[in-house]
Write a protein that holds these residues in place. Structure first.
Motif, PDB file in Angstrom:
ATOM      1  N   ALA A   1     -10.510   2.146  -3.825  1.00  4.32           N
ATOM      2  CA  ALA A   1      -9.358   2.245  -4.724  1.00  4.32           C
ATOM      3  C   ALA A   1      -9.310   1.114  -5.739  1.00  4.32           C
ATOM      4  O   ALA A   1      -8.724   1.263  -6.815  1.00  4.32           O
ATOM      5  CB  ALA A   1      -8.057   2.256  -3.909  1.00  4.32           C
TER       6      ALA A   1
ATOM      7  N   ARG B   1       0.833  -1.200   0.000  1.00  7.61           N
ATOM      8  CA  ARG B   1       0.000   0.000   0.000  1.00  7.61           C
ATOM      9  C   ARG B   1       0.868   1.250   0.000  1.00  7.61           C
ATOM     10  O   ARG B   1       0.563   2.240  -0.709  1.00  7.61           O
ATOM     11  CB  ARG B   1      -0.909  -0.020   1.232  1.00  7.61           C
ATOM     12  CG  ARG B   1      -1.978   1.054   1.231  1.00  7.61           C
ATOM     13  CD  ARG B   1      -2.791   0.991   2.503  1.00  7.61           C
ATOM     14  NE  ARG B   1      -3.940   1.882   2.455  1.00  7.61           N
ATOM     15  CZ  ARG B   1      -4.665   2.221   3.507  1.00  7.61           C
ATOM     16  NH1 ARG B   1      -4.363   1.732   4.700  1.00  7.61           N
ATOM     17  NH2 ARG B   1      -5.689   3.030   3.391  1.00  7.61           N
TER      18      ARG B   1
ATOM     19  N   GLU C   1      -3.956   6.243  -7.320  1.00  6.08           N
ATOM     20  CA  GLU C   1      -5.130   6.374  -6.457  1.00  6.08           C
ATOM     21  C   GLU C   1      -6.139   5.251  -6.688  1.00  6.08           C
ATOM     22  O   GLU C   1      -6.841   4.849  -5.765  1.00  6.08           O
ATOM     23  CB  GLU C   1      -5.806   7.726  -6.682  1.00  6.08           C
ATOM     24  CG  GLU C   1      -4.938   8.908  -6.271  1.00  6.08           C
ATOM     25  CD  GLU C   1      -5.662  10.232  -6.454  1.00  6.08           C
ATOM     26  OE1 GLU C   1      -6.822  10.222  -6.924  1.00  6.08           O
ATOM     27  OE2 GLU C   1      -5.057  11.281  -6.126  1.00  6.08           O
TER      28      GLU C   1
ATOM     29  N   ARG D   1      -8.788  -2.360   3.165  1.00  8.10           N
ATOM     30  CA  ARG D   1      -8.341  -1.086   3.725  1.00  8.10           C
ATOM     31  C   ARG D   1      -8.758   0.099   2.850  1.00  8.10           C
ATOM     32  O   ARG D   1      -9.010   1.193   3.379  1.00  8.10           O
ATOM     33  CB  ARG D   1      -6.824  -1.106   3.900  1.00  8.10           C
ATOM     34  CG  ARG D   1      -6.375  -2.125   4.929  1.00  8.10           C
ATOM     35  CD  ARG D   1      -4.879  -2.271   4.980  1.00  8.10           C
ATOM     36  NE  ARG D   1      -4.493  -3.417   5.811  1.00  8.10           N
ATOM     37  CZ  ARG D   1      -3.244  -3.758   6.071  1.00  8.10           C
ATOM     38  NH1 ARG D   1      -2.251  -3.032   5.584  1.00  8.10           N
ATOM     39  NH2 ARG D   1      -2.981  -4.814   6.813  1.00  8.10           N
ATOM     40  N   SER D   2      -8.788  -0.101   1.534  1.00  4.52           N
ATOM     41  CA  SER D   2      -9.158   0.982   0.614  1.00  4.52           C
ATOM     42  C   SER D   2     -10.084   0.435  -0.467  1.00  4.52           C
ATOM     43  O   SER D   2      -9.699   0.334  -1.633  1.00  4.52           O
ATOM     44  CB  SER D   2      -7.906   1.599  -0.018  1.00  4.52           C
ATOM     45  OG  SER D   2      -7.030   2.107   0.956  1.00  4.52           O
TER      46      SER D   2
END
Length: 293
Positions: free
Chosen positions: A119, A86, A95, A115-116
């Motif tokens: 994205a 990451r 991004e 976590r994202s």
């Protein structure tokens, strides 16, 4: 022919090697390799994709050409590998991206998505497992014994995975025509596994693999909530992650595209010509940068 660049980045004090190809203004695909290989497993796939997408393929810490600090100097875990990946992605100012995950790389990739989640635009899973149905008993029985009772006897069973014989077994099992697999693959991997102290790195990650099945329900909830486009291209003869692991994706992602192909754990080594068009068609449909509001 698109040029593949071979680069190093300093990430949280560690030197991480990665391959990069394609124009940076195009949508990015992050390729995450499995055990016991490295980004070298993508050496032939990268130039086939990089004329249309920006592709990066890092070596996990302890693998390939990335740093391999001892287990005294670094606490190896899939969470830690995900942290480094990451951080590398952020350092490269990416991004949004698609994921290609295989083996260990899937356990890193699922953590990135958790976590994202916003994205990750799309996922290609090449024998990258997320369901207990995919865990082949022949391979995971010894691992489970090691998780439950780490001792010299159970460690010996896991150490078998670090031998040249078992590395060759991973590459060839399930492959109908073994002459299609370059022997340099398992010889190269075994050479890196045999570096001083690398056995302890791999044992630490195998011990931490016990954290992955309990994580699967969170991954399934992520799938159901975000309905991320997913393509599974799976070697049906994989002795580690069986075809049931590919078919299981449709329980949470009804629109997942599943292809069971003749081949094994490292499907790209024997079926690259069959796999590439499937990946290209999927990425053309699903890997685009989100429009700016």
């Amino acid at each position: 022919m698109v040029t593949t660049h071979h680069r190093y980045a300093q990430v949280d004090g560690h030197q991480i090697f990665y391959r990069e190809a394609g124009a940076r203004e195009r949508p990015t695909l992050v390729l995450l390799h499995g055990f016991p290989t490295s980004s070298l497993m993508f050496r032939e796939l990268i130039p086939r994709l990089a004329d249309r997408w920006h592709v990066i393929a890092p070596d996990h810490l302890g693998f390939g050409l990335s740093d391999a600090p001892t287990t005294h100097d670094f606490t190896y875990s899939f969470d830690a590998l995900a942290d480094l990946t990451r951080a590398l992605i952020a350092q490269l100012r990416i991004e949004h991206y698609g994921l290609f995950v295989q083996g260990h790389g899937a356990q890193v990739g699922w953590r990135l998505a958790l976590r994202s989640p916003e994205a990750v635009l799309a996922v290609v899973s090449q024998n990258g497992n997320a369901y207990v149905e995919g865990l082949q008993p022949e391979f995971f029985t010894a691992l489970r014994e090691y998780w439950l009772q780490p001792n010299p006897r159970t460690e010996a069973g896991v150490r078998e995975t670090l031998t040249l014989e078992l590395t060759r077994w991973q590459y060839l099992t399930g492959v109908a025509d073994e002459t299609r697999v370059d022997p340099n693959t398992w010889i190269h991997d075994h050479h890196l596994l045999s570096r001083s102290g690398n056995d302890l790195i791999q044992l630490a990650l195998f011990a931490d693999y016990a954290s992955n099945p309990p994580l699967y329900p969170r991954v399934h909830r992520y799938f159901r909530a975000y309905q991320v486009p997913l393509l599974a291209v799976w070697g049906r003869g994989d002795p580690i992650f069986g075809p049931a692991g590919a078919l299981a994706f449709t329980a949470d992602l009804p629109d997942a595209e599943i292809h069971l192909l003749d081949g094994g754990h490292f499907l790209l080594e024997s079926a690259l010509d069959e796999v590439t068009p499937l990946i290209e068609a999927f990425l053309e449909q699903h890997l685009e940068e989100p429009a700016l509001n």
